[in-house]
Design an enzyme around this catalytic site. Structure first.
Site, PDB file in Angstrom:
ATOM      1  N   GLU A  37       0.903  -1.235  -0.284  1.00 40.87           N
ATOM      2  CA  GLU A  37      -0.137   0.103   0.085  1.00 40.87           C
ATOM      3  C   GLU A  37       0.860   1.250   0.030  1.00 40.87           C
ATOM      4  O   GLU A  37       0.566   2.188  -0.734  1.00 40.87           O
ATOM      5  CB  GLU A  37      -0.865  -0.085   1.164  1.00 40.87           C
ATOM      6  CG  GLU A  37      -1.820  -1.132   1.409  1.00 40.87           C
ATOM      7  CD  GLU A  37      -1.350  -2.415   2.017  1.00 40.87           C
ATOM      8  OE1 GLU A  37      -0.138  -2.657   1.870  1.00 40.87           O
ATOM      9  OE2 GLU A  37      -1.914  -2.869   2.909  1.00 40.87           O
ATOM     10  N   ALA A  40      24.830 -24.790  -1.777  1.00 39.43           N
ATOM     11  CA  ALA A  40      25.548 -24.748  -3.113  1.00 39.43           C
ATOM     12  C   ALA A  40      25.788 -26.062  -3.368  1.00 39.43           C
ATOM     13  O   ALA A  40      26.546 -26.848  -2.720  1.00 39.43           O
ATOM     14  CB  ALA A  40      26.635 -23.791  -3.290  1.00 39.43           C
ATOM     15  N   ARG A  92      21.456 -12.734   3.301  1.00 41.09           N
ATOM     16  CA  ARG A  92      21.780 -12.695   4.225  1.00 41.09           C
ATOM     17  C   ARG A  92      21.506 -11.368   5.195  1.00 41.09           C
ATOM     18  O   ARG A  92      21.208 -11.211   6.432  1.00 41.09           O
ATOM     19  CB  ARG A  92      23.382 -12.765   4.571  1.00 41.09           C
ATOM     20  CG  ARG A  92      23.778 -14.268   4.637  1.00 41.09           C
ATOM     21  CD  ARG A  92      25.478 -14.113   4.538  1.00 41.09           C
ATOM     22  NE  ARG A  92      26.061 -15.418   4.447  1.00 41.09           N
ATOM     23  CZ  ARG A  92      27.392 -15.279   3.929  1.00 41.09           C
ATOM     24  NH1 ARG A  92      28.164 -14.371   3.965  1.00 41.09           N
ATOM     25  NH2 ARG A  92      27.804 -16.736   3.654  1.00 41.09           N
ATOM     26  N   THR A 138      31.075 -26.817   9.132  1.00 38.45           N
ATOM     27  CA  THR A 138      31.122 -25.668   8.292  1.00 38.45           C
ATOM     28  C   THR A 138      32.161 -24.601   8.816  1.00 38.45           C
ATOM     29  O   THR A 138      33.100 -24.301   8.218  1.00 38.45           O
ATOM     30  CB  THR A 138      29.815 -25.133   8.024  1.00 38.45           C
ATOM     31  OG1 THR A 138      28.907 -26.082   7.678  1.00 38.45           O
ATOM     32  CG2 THR A 138      29.899 -23.984   6.975  1.00 38.45           C
ATOM     33  N   LEU A 178      30.285 -15.376   7.178  1.00 41.74           N
ATOM     34  CA  LEU A 178      28.690 -15.250   7.392  1.00 41.74           C
ATOM     35  C   LEU A 178      28.127 -13.841   7.485  1.00 41.74           C
ATOM     36  O   LEU A 178      27.197 -13.558   8.389  1.00 41.74           O
ATOM     37  CB  LEU A 178      28.285 -16.112   8.425  1.00 41.74           C
ATOM     38  CG  LEU A 178      28.606 -17.556   8.306  1.00 41.74           C
ATOM     39  CD1 LEU A 178      27.909 -18.464   9.660  1.00 41.74           C
ATOM     40  CD2 LEU A 178      27.838 -18.104   7.075  1.00 41.74           C
TER      41      LEU A 178
HETATM   42  C1  AOF Z   1       3.717  -7.273   4.356  1.00 41.93           C
HETATM   43  N1  AOF Z   1       3.483  -6.518   3.277  1.00 41.93           N
HETATM   44  O1  AOF Z   1       2.471  -5.409   1.826  1.00 41.93           O
HETATM   45  C2  AOF Z   1       1.396  -6.011   3.819  1.00 41.93           C
HETATM   46  C3  AOF Z   1       1.343  -6.792   5.096  1.00 41.93           C
HETATM   47  O2  AOF Z   1       6.288  -7.004  10.129  1.00 41.93           O
HETATM   48  P1  AOF Z   1       5.658  -5.982   9.159  1.00 41.93           P
HETATM   49  O3  AOF Z   1       5.372  -4.725   9.544  1.00 41.93           O
HETATM   50  O4  AOF Z   1       6.264  -6.237   7.986  1.00 41.93           O
HETATM   51  O5  AOF Z   1       3.979  -6.318   9.094  1.00 41.93           O
HETATM   52  C4  AOF Z   1       3.935  -7.654   8.644  1.00 41.93           C
HETATM   53  C5  AOF Z   1       2.277  -7.832   8.523  1.00 41.93           C
HETATM   54  O6  AOF Z   1       1.493  -6.828   8.184  1.00 41.93           O
HETATM   55  C6  AOF Z   1       1.840  -9.211   7.743  1.00 41.93           C
HETATM   56  O7  AOF Z   1       1.808 -10.496   8.765  1.00 41.93           O
HETATM   57  C7  AOF Z   1       0.421  -8.759   7.259  1.00 41.93           C
HETATM   58  O8  AOF Z   1      -0.454  -9.044   8.461  1.00 41.93           O
HETATM   59  C8  AOF Z   1       0.465  -7.042   7.378  1.00 41.93           C
HETATM   60  N2  AOF Z   1       0.330  -6.805   5.887  1.00 41.93           N
HETATM   61  N3  AOF Z   1       2.716  -7.375   5.433  1.00 41.93           N
HETATM   62  O9  AOF Z   1       4.796  -7.969   4.614  1.00 41.93           O
HETATM   63  C9  AOF Z   1       2.395  -5.987   2.879  1.00 41.93           C
HETATM   64  N4  AOF Z   1       0.269  -5.243   3.301  1.00 41.93           N
HETATM   65 ZN    ZN Z   2       0.764  -2.669   6.004  1.00 40.92          ZN
END
Ligand code: AOF
Ligand code: ZN
Length: 386
Positions: free
Chosen positions: A62, A173, A205, A217, A225
């Protein structure tokens, strides 16, 4: 307040939502366990801009759509509708709530394809939009979550939440025969993949909370890492992952390159050594002297470290997305015991190799949503498990 044209043709809305869902899915391996999400800003029945969730921890779809709309020639006063494949979030996570961004942009109508199954949301975002006087419509047919983001439904499954463990990406890999070590006369007996693949691994990473490996490893490859990205790739936010070594008997040498201070442009978090309880105090002191955090105990009292306890520890520490970069024994155990959610396998153009091959495991495993692509001269397989 922005003008709201009377109605939006439901067939058009459905068509746009379906396209958003299809494109959002393309980012599935970069965003998991977060959902694949696509959003569009409309003015009347024309699309002003579209945005997608592209990377775990990165901006939500959004917010991306609104940012792209701001770069378009259409003034904000003319934006009236947002279409989004998932209910907008209403609470602060790694990024601020999308509901607030939508309100601030003056959007008057939001059409969503699915309610968010995340227990923190589940309709709360839709309620918050309605309370702000925004018209909210749900079209459950256009882009169902089972199609756009099945992994996100699995992530929010009751059983998975009851016994939390981080989303785990196993990366390895291999040679054409599935060996994880090349023949001795190739790549110092260590390197299989090319430069393009290595850059991808560093980017990955930078997008996990932790990298987990085994002492085998560390002894065999002496890896850092850390994240070292060439400048053009480093536009993404960079964080260094914490590094976790499974090492029952503290065989990690204090001279290991893991403990060297990161150089310029190199990022790495603390090094944790997971051992049996009561590890040898002299070894422990030596490792702590070079900065390691040694953890022993709490269920780690069996002969080999118990992966369930370890993965619970990772989760308790707040790690949500981790990467497993290990040798064949630890990899096979984690894969067979069901601790791996996603694989990324690089196959170099090298014949034969040393040690165990994972080829038969890969053939027999239940991979879903597979993708085959290339990185330089290497083949790359990405898939979800289960
Ligand atoms: C996303 N991408 O486009 C939308 C999500 O940890 P955050 O802040 O990235 O939030 C993750 C949560 O936000 C996810 O579990 C979902 O409920 C909501 N919407 N998340 O990663 C997006 N619109
Ligand atoms: Zn959101």
């Amino acid at each position: 307040m922005n003008r709201l044209t009377e109605t939006l043709d439901p067939a058009l809305a459905r068509h746009i939502l379906r396209e958003l869902g299809e494109e959002a899915r393309e980012h599935r391996f970069e965003v998991a366990p977060n959902p694949c999400v696509g959003a569009a800003v409309l003015s009347g029945s024309s699309v002003v801009a579209r945005g997608f969730h592209r990377a775990w921890g990165g901006p939500h779809a959004e917010v991306e759509a609104l940012r792209m709309a701001a770069e378009s020639p259409v003034p904000a006063a003319d934006w009236d509708t947002m279409l989004v494949t998932l209910e907008p979030c209403s609470s602060t996570g790694k990024t601020p709530p999308c509901v607030e961004a939508i309100k601030a942009a003056g959007i008057r109508r939001v059409i969503v394809a699915a309610q968010d199954p995340d227990p923190r949301h589940r309709g709360a975002g839709l309620d918050a939009l309605r309370q702000a006087g925004i018209e909210v419509l749900v079209d459950p047919v256009a882009a169902p979550l089972e199609v756009v983001s099945p992994h996100f439904l699995a992530w929010n499954d009751y059983e998975r939440r009851r016994r939390p463990r981080p989303w785990t990406i196993a990366k390895w890999a291999q040679t054409l025969s599935g060996h994880l070590s090349p023949p001795e006369d190739v790549g110092d007996g260590r390197r299989i993949s090319g430069a393009a693949s290595l850059q991808e691994v560093h980017l990955l990473r930078s997008r996990v909370d932790a990298v987990v490996t085994g002492v085998g490893t560390v002894l065999h490859d002496d890896p850092r890492l850390t994240v070292r990205l060439r400048t053009e790739a480093s536009a993404a936010p960079i964080s260094g992952p914490e590094r976790v070594v499974l090492d029952s008997w503290l065989r990690t040498p204090p001279e290991a390159r893991l403990f060297e201070a990161p150089g310029e442009g190199e990022f790495g978090g603390p090094v944790h050594i997971m051992a049996h309880p009561g590890p040898d105090p002299i070894r422990r002191r030596a490792l702590e002297g070079v900065g390691a955090r040694v953890h022993g105990g709490r269920g780690m009292d069996r002969h080999t470290l118990d992966l369930r306890d370890l993965w619970t520890w990772l989760s308790d520490r707040g790690f949500e997305r981790v990467m497993l970069e290990a040798g064949p024994t630890l990899l096979r155990n984690a894969l067979e015991e069901g601790f791996v959610d996603q694989v990324r396998v690089y196959t170099g153009n090298v014949r034969g190799g040393e040690g165990e091959s994972l080829a038969s495991w890969l053939e027999a495993s239940k991979l879903t949503e597979r993708l085959h692509r290339e990185a330089g001269a290497d083949g790359v397989l990405e898939a979800f498990l289960g």
